[in-house]
Design an enzyme around this catalytic site. Sequence first.
Site, PDB file in Angstrom:
ATOM      1  N   CYS A   1       0.872  -1.174   0.000  1.00  0.00           N
ATOM      2  CA  CYS A   1       0.000   0.000   0.000  1.00  0.00           C
ATOM      3  C   CYS A   1       0.908   1.223   0.000  1.00  0.00           C
ATOM      4  CB  CYS A   1      -0.986  -0.039   1.167  1.00  0.00           C
ATOM      5  SG  CYS A   1      -0.218  -0.068   2.791  1.00  0.00           S
ATOM      6  N   THR A   2       0.621   2.230   0.791  1.00  0.00           N
ATOM      7  CA  THR A   2       1.484   3.409   0.835  1.00  0.00           C
ATOM      8  C   THR A   2       2.662   3.182   1.779  1.00  0.00           C
ATOM      9  OG1 THR A   2      -0.373   4.883   0.343  1.00  0.00           O
ATOM     10  CG2 THR A   2       1.582   5.891   1.306  1.00  0.00           C
TER      11      THR A   2
END
Length: 167
Positions: free
Chosen positions: A102-103
């Site tokens: 994800c981030t």
Amino acid sequence: MALAPALALFTAASCANPPPLSDGEKLARVEQMSDDVERQFPDVETVTVAEVGRLLETGGVVLVDAREAREREISWIPGSITSDEFEQDPERYADRTVVAYCTIGHRSSVYAGRMTTEGRRVLNLRGSLLAWTHAGGPLVGPDGPTNRLHVYGRDWDLAHSRYETIW
């Protein structure tokens, strides 16, 4: 005495807009945040960007993007698939190491943990896309190679300076 109010105003303005972080400072924050994620998810296995790079060379990995559609609309790691794509046919990837990202790694840790409890071994990419940018990893978008990255929000604006961040 007129100098004191002006100095106070300058100091307040300086605090409101701190100077931008250097790439080294950003990477240190990414590492700190990654450590925090690992403490929150002690049962989730992690893999580093360097390890994923080696797996990519052999074709032994599938990367699963656990971000929201609006983030993926900006860019993704080349060759990665969405979590929906993975879940439609997980057996297709049974012979590969499955790595979610994800981030920063929080949402992909949640995803990896859920998949693991469902009987599928899914690892989490330590530092996720933020670590990927600091390692110089490529990104692609709808129009091909890009340096643009959706970083979820201001607190995660820690990508390497070669990348343009959006939130």
